[in-house]
Design a protein around this motif. Structure first.
Motif, PDB file in Angstrom:
ATOM      1  N   ASN A  84      33.864  40.187  39.266  1.00 43.32           N
ATOM      2  CA  ASN A  84      32.707  39.423  38.643  1.00 43.32           C
ATOM      3  C   ASN A  84      32.009  38.411  39.475  1.00 43.32           C
ATOM      4  O   ASN A  84      31.763  37.395  38.824  1.00 43.32           O
ATOM      5  CB  ASN A  84      33.390  38.907  37.459  1.00 43.32           C
ATOM      6  N   CYS A 110      37.679  48.987  34.612  1.00 42.04           N
ATOM      7  CA  CYS A 110      36.500  48.188  34.833  1.00 42.04           C
ATOM      8  C   CYS A 110      35.161  49.014  34.521  1.00 42.04           C
ATOM      9  O   CYS A 110      35.109  50.216  34.896  1.00 42.04           O
ATOM     10  CB  CYS A 110      36.578  47.667  36.300  1.00 42.04           C
ATOM     11  N   PRO A 161      28.267  44.142  34.781  1.00 41.93           N
ATOM     12  CA  PRO A 161      28.252  43.281  33.556  1.00 41.93           C
ATOM     13  C   PRO A 161      27.259  43.834  32.452  1.00 41.93           C
ATOM     14  O   PRO A 161      27.508  43.847  31.106  1.00 41.93           O
ATOM     15  CB  PRO A 161      27.690  42.090  33.907  1.00 41.93           C
ATOM     16  N   LYS A 212      28.839  46.807  30.665  1.00 45.72           N
ATOM     17  CA  LYS A 212      29.893  46.149  29.735  1.00 45.72           C
ATOM     18  C   LYS A 212      28.987  45.565  28.497  1.00 45.72           C
ATOM     19  O   LYS A 212      29.732  45.622  27.401  1.00 45.72           O
ATOM     20  CB  LYS A 212      30.698  45.215  30.303  1.00 45.72           C
ATOM     21  N   GLU A 218      44.788  41.124  26.568  1.00 42.70           N
ATOM     22  CA  GLU A 218      43.690  40.231  27.207  1.00 42.70           C
ATOM     23  C   GLU A 218      43.086  41.334  28.514  1.00 42.70           C
ATOM     24  O   GLU A 218      43.716  42.077  28.958  1.00 42.70           O
ATOM     25  CB  GLU A 218      44.344  39.297  27.671  1.00 42.70           C
ATOM     26  N   ALA A 248      40.090  41.764  31.481  1.00 45.09           N
ATOM     27  CA  ALA A 248      39.142  41.200  32.560  1.00 45.09           C
ATOM     28  C   ALA A 248      37.788  41.168  32.254  1.00 45.09           C
ATOM     29  O   ALA A 248      37.378  41.948  31.248  1.00 45.09           O
ATOM     30  CB  ALA A 248      39.521  41.645  33.839  1.00 45.09           C
ATOM     31  N   PRO A 249      36.826  40.262  32.706  1.00 48.94           N
ATOM     32  CA  PRO A 249      35.556  40.177  32.371  1.00 48.94           C
ATOM     33  C   PRO A 249      34.821  41.483  32.253  1.00 48.94           C
ATOM     34  O   PRO A 249      34.208  41.644  31.083  1.00 48.94           O
ATOM     35  CB  PRO A 249      35.009  39.172  33.355  1.00 48.94           C
ATOM     36  N   ASN A 250      34.894  42.252  33.209  1.00 45.91           N
ATOM     37  CA  ASN A 250      34.134  43.511  32.977  1.00 45.91           C
ATOM     38  C   ASN A 250      34.648  44.681  32.492  1.00 45.91           C
ATOM     39  O   ASN A 250      34.139  46.013  32.770  1.00 45.91           O
ATOM     40  CB  ASN A 250      33.194  43.692  34.373  1.00 45.91           C
TER      41      ASN A 250
END
Lengths: 528, 528
Positions: A28, A333, A337, A340, A365, A367-369
């Motif tokens: 990211n 992934c 972004p 996503k 949980e 990860a961001p992307n």
């Protein structure tokens, strides 16, 4: 190794001022390289060079073009690890996928090279003269496929190798005899530049004309739009969204001289689950489809985004099993972004519709992307009445529609937009009771699959990767397999032309030994 | 015998209020029959019926479709004299032409029937499974061409038989498996109705589904526009003007679901006269070209409207000879007063341009709708600088451009719009010194002719009747010859499909014995 510049033929240039960077979606963060967008003057120069190159390249023999394509494959392999690394860095896709997709890309190039070496693909068609025919003599006529001119190829986001710089569109256009200008996809410009350098090296090693291939950089719609509107550009290949593909189609159709656009666009790839298919193999299909829905983080045009079944115990059980399987899989992934963000937005929109139930969604949980794969369900009536529910959600997502009966199932199929594929899961001869289902599906798709998954598009002559709009902008062509070359060629006739001035493919002696239609008979024999 | 009504399938209907009549251009009077334009409701009903018919017709075997096409040919012939009479009455064309064009139309129908009986045209392509392949098994894939859906055919003004109601577009679409809705040309609606009645009879005799063919009447753009915009229409065939063809192309491209339009439009068919060709055969070419320019009152898409030579004594002599030959020929009747008016307007516009000299024009008295054939000349520089001079003048008209040299000749060729044909007149091996001329011509046309005339479009598999825009709207297809069927079909793949549920063309046993590509080899053998 990455310069961030445009390739205008073999020249690396970057006179522009607009720059941008790519993203590493796994970390990211922005990648280090800076890319410079092509200027209007650079676009103009590139197209003029492609037009000049066409005058030479269109006359190259099949053997010469095959040598070029084979050399591209060699040069791509010769880059080795750095190419796989930048692919992973810019796409967030795993190493194994990078290797697999590189293999597919190489295979595509070699397939077209083989087609060129064999030579019959030009569809040589000869009708010899009948001087004594009454009331008028019949003239000698001979026809073959010839290239249409410089082609602009838009790299896709989801296949940085196989549907991008040296992917299927480029390989097929070069095989046809058309110079190619790639508008590199902004998400993986570095990967694109590295592959472009391989194409350029191959062109030089095999003495191809300067300008047979160029690679331009653009972050928005300006560079692509200028290319598609340019009078010297004669065709367009695109893989991506309906919005993007349609915009290019419209630009091309509005030109003073309209040009063909082959855009492979959206698809939700319906899967029809016949009742008996779930009686004995429910768990097998649940596990298979959990894999197909989440494979490559669901970022395939053939991702099964719509499962259609008939209400009942076995479907209810299948939904539980599929949900359990889907939730088990570790999230992965996405490419970028923005992809996503689109995934989340699309998914939430569908989740929020009346009557929609979320039956599986990865809850841990992430990860961001990374994408949390999701399965929804809805009844047939609700699906039929709400057009939003058939929108494509690009990513690891699917919706199961529980139909009341076969009649409702057929209504849903008939209401669908055009699709790349449809799949039927059936137990033995059960399928024979669903004639109207098959008939309806055939009308909506390019490829029909029995007891399998739509993901995994085999590269072979009998593959269709295309279909009724909006799966593609022209259902009469395919983007995958050697027949993809037909998008970039036109038939050309010679009437009463001297034998020694004809292309070798059409000469009496048939020096290439290719299959031809001579006076309406298939033969590889010479004309004596 | 003429009802003046629309055929919606086999039903003759005329609920509308807008009526019109056709003209007898020889007598310059209105014909007796009154024709009623189709209403919006009738259009809607026709398209819905075609869509229903498609569901049945697309599954007809090649043999069944061949029987239908053969029956159409029989029924057209069975009408006999009345059909030839109405053709002449509505078109002003002579009886011999009516007979010839009827023969061509019959031949086209029979050619497609033969193609269907033989069966290999579906391009069956099979790749058999490799279950043990690593890392993944290869699935069985089989592909063939299938019809795209209901097609709208616009009859042309200049071929009331061969490019109209049961002409090449209709025959090729029916061969493909597509129902056809004809928008009859307003200049020969009576002829159209009579031919339509033959198609309807043939459909009934061969048990074709109701709605496989309809024939609608319209005098302006409303009926055609409504048809092309209708969501259930899937393709369009058109022969006519650039303005008309482009309007339909634009309508089709603007639909929510764009559809293919094959429009065969304007062409001035350049003829390049190399210097030595005139040394010994000047008089022969003068007489041949006087015939080609005036044949059918010049109302052919392949009429030679532009002759390009290099200044010099032999060209000067040729101009005199051609002028003399042209003035000798008796004028003939044009298709319609409006076509005569357009001819005069176009001709006068070109005559009035600076630097243009009228070298031949029939001066005697002529009947109202007869055309006075005309030959102009101009120098190369003037032609290059005045775009108006390359406009098509539809009728017995041509302009000879006297170029300074080969360089100027090539510049003129490169500046031309796309053309159906180009012709070269050359003496022996002279042609070998004009490589750049040939190369430039090839880029601009669909068919290249040596030492002949562009008029006379042979119906055979190696014919291209099409070419770069605006000769056609899509240079990748032809309007003449059996390959014209490719405009109306799309490839379709079956993956892992049970052998007994496959179309016969794709079954292991190859029951039809057609040529197929099996694992990339051409063969008519079964798969064992």
């Amino acid at each position: 190794m990455i310069t961030g510049k445009n390739y205008i033929g073999s020249q690396l240039v970057a006179s522009g001022t607009k720059t941008f960077k790519t993203i590493n979606p796994q970390l990211n963060i922005e990648n280090d390289w800076t890319f410079t967008e092509a200027t209007q003057a650079e676009i103009e120069k590139t197209v003029a060079l492609a037009d000049q190159a066409f005058k030479v390249y269109k006359n190259c023999s099949g053997k010469e073009k095959a040598a070029f394509l084979n050399a591209i494959a060699d040069e791509i392999l010769a880059i080795g690890d750095p190419l796989l690394e930048i692919y992973c860095t810019e796409s967030g896709l795993p190493r194994g996928r990078a290797e697999g997709e590189r293999g597919r890309t190489i295979f595509q190039l070699l397939s077209f090279a083989d087609m060129l070496m064999e030579g019959s693909w030009v569809e040589a068609t000869l009708d010899t003269a009948v001087p004594g025919r009454q009331p008028l003599p019949k003239e000698d006529l001979r026809k073959m496929l010839v290239p249409i001119g410089p082609i602009v190829v838009f790299g896709s986001s989801n296949f940085p190798f196989a549907f991008s710089t040296a992917g299927g569109d480029t390989a097929s256009a070069l095989a046809a005899g058309c110079p190619v200008i790639v508008k590199s996809h902004s998400m993986h410009i570095g990967t694109g530049e590295m592959v472009a350098s391989a194409v350029i090296k191959a062109a030089q090693k095999t003495n191809m004309p300067e300008g047979v291939f160029s690679n331009l950089i653009g972050s928005g719609v300006v560079v692509g739009g200028a290319l598609v509107s340019h009078p010297l550009v004669k065709g367009v290949g695109f893989t991506g969204s309906i919005k993007g593909g349609r915009a290019l189609y419209d630009l091309a159709a509005q030109r003073p001289e309209p040009i063909p656009v082959f855009a492979e666009m959206g698809s939700i790839n319906p899967v029809v689950i016949l009742p008996k298919a779930l009686e004995n193999e429910s768990q097998k299909w649940a596990s298979t489809y959990a894999g197909s829905i989440t494979m490559g983080t669901g970022q395939f045009c053939t991702n099964p985004g719509l499962l259609l079944g008939i209400k009942g115990e076995s479907l209810t059980r299948f939904i539980s099993e599929l949900s359990a399987e889907i939730e088990k899989i570790a999230p992965s992934c996405m490419l970028h972004p923005s992809i996503k963000a689109d995934f989340n937005q699309g998914k939430e929109l569908l989740k929020s519709q009346n009557g929609v139930l979320t039956v599986a969604e990865y809850k841990g949980e992430i990860a961001p992307n990374y994408a949390s794969q999701t399965l929804l369900t809805v009844d047939g009536k609700t699906f039929l009445e709400n057009e939003t529910l058939s929108h494509e959600v690009f990513g690891p997502f699917s919706i199961i529609v529980q139909c009341d009966d076969e009649v409702q199932l057929v209504s849903i199929i008939n209401q669908l937009d055009g699709q790349l594929t449809a799949t039927i899961l059936s137990e033995g001869s059960e399928i024979k009771n669903y004639v109207s289902v098959i008939a309806s599906l055939q009308n909506r798709v390019g490829r029909l699959i029995m007891n399998g998954v739509p993901t995994g598009v085999e590269v072979c002559p009998s593959m269709i990767h295309g279909g009724p709009y909006p799966a593609s902008s022209d259902s009469r062509f395919t983007a995958v397999g050697i027949h993809a070359v037909k998008r970039w060629v036109r038939p050309f006739s010679f009437q009463n032309w001297p034998n020694d001035l004809l292309p070798t493919e059409l000469q009496n002696e048939n020096p290439l030994g290719i299959f031809r239609s001579v006076n309406n008979k298939q033969t590889s024999l010479p004309i004596v």
